[in-house]
Design a protein around this motif. Sequence first.
Motif, PDB file in Angstrom:
ATOM      1  N   ILE A  29       0.892  -1.166   0.000  1.00 45.65           N
ATOM      2  CA  ILE A  29       0.000   0.000   0.000  1.00 45.65           C
ATOM      3  C   ILE A  29       0.926   1.211   0.000  1.00 45.65           C
ATOM      4  N   MET A  30       1.071   1.795  -1.174  1.00 46.79           N
ATOM      5  CA  MET A  30       2.023   2.905  -1.355  1.00 46.79           C
ATOM      6  C   MET A  30       1.328   4.168  -0.867  1.00 46.79           C
ATOM      7  N   ASP A  31       1.834   4.738   0.215  1.00 47.98           N
ATOM      8  CA  ASP A  31       1.152   5.913   0.769  1.00 47.98           C
ATOM      9  C   ASP A  31       2.162   6.987   1.157  1.00 47.98           C
ATOM     10  N   GLY A  32       1.692   8.223   1.134  1.00 50.30           N
ATOM     11  CA  GLY A  32       2.518   9.342   1.599  1.00 50.30           C
ATOM     12  C   GLY A  32       3.215  10.117   0.501  1.00 50.30           C
ATOM     13  N   ASN A  33       2.845   9.869  -0.747  1.00 50.52           N
ATOM     14  CA  ASN A  33       3.464  10.636  -1.847  1.00 50.52           C
ATOM     15  C   ASN A  33       3.190  12.129  -1.693  1.00 50.52           C
ATOM     16  N   GLY A  34       1.933  12.444  -1.423  1.00 45.29           N
ATOM     17  CA  GLY A  34       1.528  13.844  -1.306  1.00 45.29           C
ATOM     18  C   GLY A  34       2.232  14.523  -0.136  1.00 45.29           C
ATOM     19  N   ARG A  35       2.232  13.854   1.015  1.00 47.77           N
ATOM     20  CA  ARG A  35       2.872  14.433   2.205  1.00 47.77           C
ATOM     21  C   ARG A  35       4.365  14.673   1.982  1.00 47.77           C
ATOM     22  N   TRP A  36       4.999  13.717   1.310  1.00 44.34           N
ATOM     23  CA  TRP A  36       6.428  13.854   1.037  1.00 44.34           C
ATOM     24  C   TRP A  36       6.697  15.114   0.215  1.00 44.34           C
ATOM     25  N   PRO A  43       4.677  20.555  -5.373  1.00 42.79           N
ATOM     26  CA  PRO A  43       3.299  20.093  -5.648  1.00 42.79           C
ATOM     27  C   PRO A  43       3.180  18.581  -5.451  1.00 42.79           C
ATOM     28  N   ARG A  44       1.992  18.133  -5.063  1.00 40.77           N
ATOM     29  CA  ARG A  44       1.770  16.717  -4.749  1.00 40.77           C
ATOM     30  C   ARG A  44       2.213  15.775  -5.867  1.00 40.77           C
ATOM     31  N   ILE A  45       2.021  16.218  -7.105  1.00 42.96           N
ATOM     32  CA  ILE A  45       2.347  15.336  -8.235  1.00 42.96           C
ATOM     33  C   ILE A  45       3.825  14.947  -8.245  1.00 42.96           C
ATOM     34  N   GLY A  47       5.469  14.100  -5.724  1.00 43.10           N
ATOM     35  CA  GLY A  47       5.534  12.919  -4.857  1.00 43.10           C
ATOM     36  C   GLY A  47       5.183  11.653  -5.618  1.00 43.10           C
ATOM     37  N   HIS A  48       4.190  11.761  -6.477  1.00 42.81           N
ATOM     38  CA  HIS A  48       3.802  10.588  -7.288  1.00 42.81           C
ATOM     39  C   HIS A  48       4.924  10.231  -8.267  1.00 42.81           C
ATOM     40  N   ARG A  49       5.534  11.276  -8.821  1.00 43.71           N
ATOM     41  CA  ARG A  49       6.627  11.042  -9.775  1.00 43.71           C
ATOM     42  C   ARG A  49       7.803  10.339  -9.078  1.00 43.71           C
ATOM     43  N   PHE A  73      -0.674  -1.302  -4.895  1.00 38.96           N
ATOM     44  CA  PHE A  73      -1.958  -0.589  -4.893  1.00 38.96           C
ATOM     45  C   PHE A  73      -1.712   0.786  -5.512  1.00 38.96           C
ATOM     46  N   CYS A  74      -2.065   0.938  -6.788  1.00 44.39           N
ATOM     47  CA  CYS A  74      -1.755   2.161  -7.533  1.00 44.39           C
ATOM     48  C   CYS A  74      -2.878   3.183  -7.461  1.00 44.39           C
ATOM     49  N   LEU A  75      -4.106   2.714  -7.551  1.00 53.11           N
ATOM     50  CA  LEU A  75      -5.245   3.637  -7.538  1.00 53.11           C
ATOM     51  C   LEU A  75      -6.444   2.894  -6.968  1.00 53.11           C
ATOM     52  N   GLU A  78     -11.682   4.493  -4.364  1.00 53.27           N
ATOM     53  CA  GLU A  78     -12.045   5.679  -3.574  1.00 53.27           C
ATOM     54  C   GLU A  78     -11.231   6.915  -3.988  1.00 53.27           C
ATOM     55  N   ASN A  79     -10.143   6.698  -4.741  1.00 51.65           N
ATOM     56  CA  ASN A  79      -9.294   7.835  -5.122  1.00 51.65           C
ATOM     57  C   ASN A  79      -9.977   8.813  -6.079  1.00 51.65           C
ATOM     58  N   TRP A  80     -11.140   8.411  -6.627  1.00 51.16           N
ATOM     59  CA  TRP A  80     -11.861   9.320  -7.542  1.00 51.16           C
ATOM     60  C   TRP A  80     -12.363  10.557  -6.815  1.00 51.16           C
ATOM     61  N   LYS A  81     -12.348  10.511  -5.482  1.00 50.12           N
ATOM     62  CA  LYS A  81     -12.774  11.681  -4.694  1.00 50.12           C
ATOM     63  C   LYS A  81     -11.753  12.810  -4.751  1.00 50.12           C
ATOM     64  N   ARG A  82     -10.571  12.537  -5.279  1.00 49.59           N
ATOM     65  CA  ARG A  82      -9.523  13.562  -5.295  1.00 49.59           C
ATOM     66  C   ARG A  82      -9.814  14.649  -6.331  1.00 49.59           C
ATOM     67  N   PRO A  83      -9.153  15.801  -6.190  1.00 51.58           N
ATOM     68  CA  PRO A  83      -9.367  16.865  -7.174  1.00 51.58           C
ATOM     69  C   PRO A  83      -9.056  16.379  -8.592  1.00 51.58           C
ATOM     70  N   MET A  89      -3.402  14.051 -13.646  1.00 52.12           N
ATOM     71  CA  MET A  89      -1.942  13.941 -13.710  1.00 52.12           C
ATOM     72  C   MET A  89      -1.474  12.553 -13.267  1.00 52.12           C
ATOM     73  N   LEU A  90      -2.160  12.008 -12.259  1.00 50.71           N
ATOM     74  CA  LEU A  90      -1.814  10.681 -11.748  1.00 50.71           C
ATOM     75  C   LEU A  90      -2.023   9.607 -12.827  1.00 50.71           C
ATOM     76  N   LEU A  91      -3.146   9.712 -13.537  1.00 53.68           N
ATOM     77  CA  LEU A  91      -3.450   8.735 -14.587  1.00 53.68           C
ATOM     78  C   LEU A  91      -2.483   8.875 -15.762  1.00 53.68           C
TER      79      LEU A  91
HETATM   80  C1  IPE Z   1      -0.160   7.450  -2.335  1.00 54.20           C
HETATM   81  O1  IPE Z   1       0.173   8.720  -1.873  1.00 54.20           O
HETATM   82  C2  IPE Z   1      -0.362   7.403  -3.832  1.00 54.20           C
HETATM   83  C3  IPE Z   1      -1.729   7.103  -4.290  1.00 54.20           C
HETATM   84  C4  IPE Z   1      -2.763   6.827  -3.538  1.00 54.20           C
HETATM   85  C5  IPE Z   1      -1.933   7.104  -5.728  1.00 54.20           C
HETATM   86  P1  IPE Z   1      -0.948   9.759  -1.452  1.00 54.20           P
HETATM   87  O2  IPE Z   1      -1.326  10.576  -2.631  1.00 54.20           O
HETATM   88  O3  IPE Z   1      -2.093   9.065  -0.788  1.00 54.20           O
HETATM   89  O4  IPE Z   1      -0.165  10.674  -0.415  1.00 54.20           O
HETATM   90  P2  IPE Z   1      -0.721  11.306   0.938  1.00 54.20           P
HETATM   91  O5  IPE Z   1      -1.348  10.208   1.734  1.00 54.20           O
HETATM   92  O6  IPE Z   1      -1.730  12.339   0.545  1.00 54.20           O
HETATM   93  O7  IPE Z   1       0.474  11.887   1.586  1.00 54.20           O
END
Ligand code: IPE
Length: 253
Positions: A29-36, A43-45, A47-49, A73-75, A78-83, A89-91
């Motif tokens: 479960i890859m998490d924390g890209n945005g926070r990083w 910008p959050r993207i 982190g995804h990169r 776990f890439c997407l 529930e992630n459709w709730k995001r802006p 950009m994620l897709l």
């Molecule tokens: C995980 O990082 C990546 C995906 C769910 C695609 P997040 O985008 O959830 O990062 P945080 O949790 O907001 O920091």
Amino acid sequence: MAADAPYTPHERSELGLTADRSPRHVAFIMDGNGRWAVSRGEPRIEGHREGAKTARMVIEESARLELEQVTLFCLSSENWKRPADELQMLLRLLEEYLIRERDEVVRRNLRFSMIGRREGLPEGVLRELDATADAAKGNTGTYLCLAINYGSRGEIVDAARRLASDVAASRIIADEIDETAFAARLDTAGMPDPDLVIRTAGEMRVSNFLLWQISYAELHVSPKCWPEFGRDDYFAALREFGARDRRFGGIKS
Ligand code: IPE
Ligand code: MG
């Protein structure tokens, strides 16, 4: 020998990773890209990169360790709730990643498939997923499974629906429905259950990921965000897994 060849038994033992204490299937479960990214004022993207590099590393190391399967776990459904702009950009990033890493999938002899619902995914992502699956056809090595637009409850409901229509069509009778029949109708039919789930960014939850399949999985939570999760962190998780006493509801033998 190439620097990225499979680990020899000697290298494995130097790393503290003996084959008999190795998981068959590790799910991430890859998490924390945005926070990083935000913590670095980016910008959050970004982190995804950067997270895509960690994905490459865990796939490479899993292949070198000759694990049977690695699932990412890439997407989530529930992630459709995001802006909309982050989603777009994620897709786009996912599509580029599939193109860029295709040769690597072939070179490493990785088997490949996705789990999750195709409906709702952009044409470009579906096309590249299919092209990678096609390129990987006939491969025999580590199985790379990407969970995209995936949600476990939705998957379980889909399996129940398949069973109901199989009963209606007399392909199976209700009394024959058992765990094997159910599992055979999940997206993961034929795959081994994960033995180890690794989640990053310190979150202690499973977030609708492989709920049926992780019944007996060991959980490892790393405080690090996904982009900073390194090879040493992965190996530490594997060593910790190897030291655990798994009893599957029984008692210590
Ligand atoms: C995980 O990082 C990546 C995906 C769910 C695609 P997040 O985008 O959830 O990062 P945080 O949790 O907001 O920091
Ligand atoms: Mg998150």
